[in-house]
Design a protein around this motif. Structure first.
Motif: not given
Length: 579
Positions: A72, A75, A116, A120
């Motif tokens: 995350q 990203h 994750g 994800d």
């Protein structure tokens, strides 16, 4: 008339498994992949890329933030800082693993919980072309398959390659100094398993077609999760036959063709990339006849370019570039100058002399680097790779040591990479100009950790916001160069390329767009001294207007010359194309 998919697949399988019922095996593979026997092929020689393609290479947990899963955080970092710069993201193995920072996979179908989950991964895949590793040569000794191998039950009983200590294994090419065969106690006695890389990474047995079927199912799972770029890790070692070098065997090439055939029929926009850290001529064979890898890593580029910049002499880089064949349409080079691994020395075989290799090693050692070794068939230990962060690898010259041109030399290296035929790939620590991480080496005991640092997002954002930080200076300049590159048709990965001859301190080449409406002359001062470039030497067309895309300088007098400061680059383009 196009040969039906099943017939083509059967013909390929018969080259690998001549003793098996390949008609039945082909049906199993097609069913596993969800394909019809007569499914239409994708367009031939299709380029699934253009000049806007730029790859980022990173571990899932390189950038971290408290109370957030690393995927995350990655990203978030991509969206905030790189969404306008990269089109593709290669997330290094994000699966449960037991060693080698992910390359000893325990479960191919799971995401490491500390990173994750599959959701994800899918979110990143919606925003970027996502590349994942298919760690296809070996699997963790702590995996369920290998536990089943020990228990002599399926699945796994015959999934791993076994050797015999009495066999003649003297010709086997090794990337490591560790023993090739590891004794393992199983429920029916001691067996010796083949371990090309380490005793925790046990080689899989593709002579058993069940292993091929398993990997076909794994590939389909990845495709359904949004992964469309497949990096075949260590694939050159896939097929083993005692008495041979056990590298680049024809069955290995045929298996890559089979996987490509299945992948591209499932997803025509998917790409197969082979990771083969070997001498240049051997590496090129993985293109096949545009029916094997879509992309191959340009492994000779990192050591040759670094050697060029620390010696101030481009002779070997220029000679190599002139020898490189243009990639056929539907194939291209993946250019990189740093990765999670070290600077490979095998790709310099036949390109640098032994004395030149040793000088490069000595220079990198003086800049804080380390050397990993491999065992040759005659029992000698030879340098396999140099472990060093790229930013520190370019902190000086072989002759004079450290100097004040480090940042300029570092940017010059990437300017060369961005302009070459192929797709540029940036390792995240090069994009961030991360330095040698000696503390991490002490912590892990592994030399490769020197270039596998981890950043806390808050600290990284502070560094990138500080205009005086070398991290910020490098990051902003590389992003600026990427933005320029992504607009130029002449920088299409398959656009024409010719080498220029401008002496030993100026490395130059010419790119021309496939529509022939743009030319770019890429000239790089690879020395620590000012250089003059006579414009008459590069044959600019007098009826066109010319401009340096990097500095904005226009060329008014084609009979004159331009001055390049140490490590300065110019991309001289005609102005027919809007920049």
């Amino acid at each position: 008339m196009t040969q039906p998919l099943k017939a083509k697949l059967v013909a390929m399988l018969e080259l690998v498994y001549p003793e098996l019922d390949c008609d039945f095996l082909s049906e199993q593979l097609l069913t596993t992949m969800g394909l019809e026997p007569d499914q239409a092929p994708p367009p031939a020689h299709q380029n699934n890329w253009d000049e806007s393609d730029v790859v980022l290479i990173t571990y899932a947990d390189t950038v971290q933030r408290a109370d957030e899963k690393p995927l995350q955080t990655l990203h978030r970092f991509l969206g905030d800082c790189l969404s306008d710069s990269v089109s593709s993201v290669h997330i290094l193995p994000f699966f449960p693993y037991s060693s080698d920072d992910g390359f000893s996979v325990m479960d191919y179908l799971a995401v490491n919980e500390s990173h994750g989950n599959w959701e994800d991964i899918e979110r990143i895949a919606r925003d970027y072309k996502l590349m994942a590793d298919l760690v296809i040569n070996h699997m963790s000794a702590r995996s369920r398959w290998f536990e089943n191998f020990r228990k002599r039950i399926d699945p796994g009983k015959d999934y791993f390659f076994e050797g015999n200590p009495r066999d003649d294994l003297s010709a086997v090419v090794r990337p490591r100094t560790s023993p090739l065969l590891t004794p393992v106690q199983t429920d029916d006695g001691e067996r010796y398993v083949w371990c090309t890389f380490s005793e925790d990474q046990v080689d899989l047995n593709f002579a058993n077609p069940k292993v091929l079927i398993e990997f076909t199912a794994i590939i389909r799972h990845y495709l359904e999760r949004g992964i469309i770029m497949f990096r075949l890790d260590a694939v050159a070692f896939l097929w083993k036959e005692p008495g041979t070098p056990c590298i680049h065997l024809q069955q290995t090439h045929e298996l890559i063709k089979i996987l490509r055939l299945l992948i591209e029929h499932h997803s025509p926009d998917a790409v197969v990339i082979t990771e083969t850290n070997v001498p240049n001529r051997e590496n090129l064979t993985y293109f096949g006849n545009a029916n094997e890898a879509h992309e191959i890593y340009n492994f000779s580029l990192p050591p040759l370019l670094i050697n060029t910049l620390v010696t101030g002499d481009c002779k070997h880089l220029k000679t190599w570039l002139m020898s490189m064949p243009p990639a056929q349409m539907g194939t291209t080079y993946l250019n990189f100058i740093a990765s999670h691994d070290g600077i490979g020395m095998r790709p310099t075989d036949g390109l640098l002399t032994e004395e030149e290799k040793q000088r490069l090693i000595n220079t990198m050692d003086s800049f804080g680097g380390k050397v990993s070794y491999r065992r040759t068939p005659d029992g000698r230990d030879q340098p396999y790779e140099i472990n060093i962060a790229l930013y520190d690898a370019l902190q000086g010259t072989a002759e004079s040591g450290r100097d004040h041109w480090q940042l300029q030399r570092f940017v010059c290296a990437h300017t060369v990479m961005l302009a070459l035929e192929g797709i540029p790939a940036f390792y995240i620590h090069s994009l961030l100009a991360t330095e040698n991480d000696h503390e991490r080496v002490k912590h892990t005991g592994r030399l490769r950790s020197i270039n596998r640092s981890q950043w806390q997002l808050d600290e990284l954002e502070q560094k990138l916001a500080d205009p005086l930080s070398h991290h910020s200076k490098a990051f902003r300049e590389l992003k600026r160069l990427i933005a320029i590159r992504r607009k130029q048709p002449a920088f299409h990965p398959n656009a024409t390329q010719f080498t220029l001859h401008l002496g030993l301190q100026l490395f130059g080449f010419w790119r021309q767009s496939m529509r022939r409406d743009q030319s770019i002359f890429c000239i790089h001062n690879i020395s620590n001294e000012v250089q003059q470039v006579a414009l008459s030497d590069i044959n600019l067309i007098g009826t066109d207007q010319w401009q340096d895309l990097i500095s904005g300088m226009t060329i008014d007098d084609l009979s004159g010359s331009i001055t390049l400061k140490p490590y300065q680059s110019v991309w001289l383009s005609n102005l027919d194309v809007t920049v």
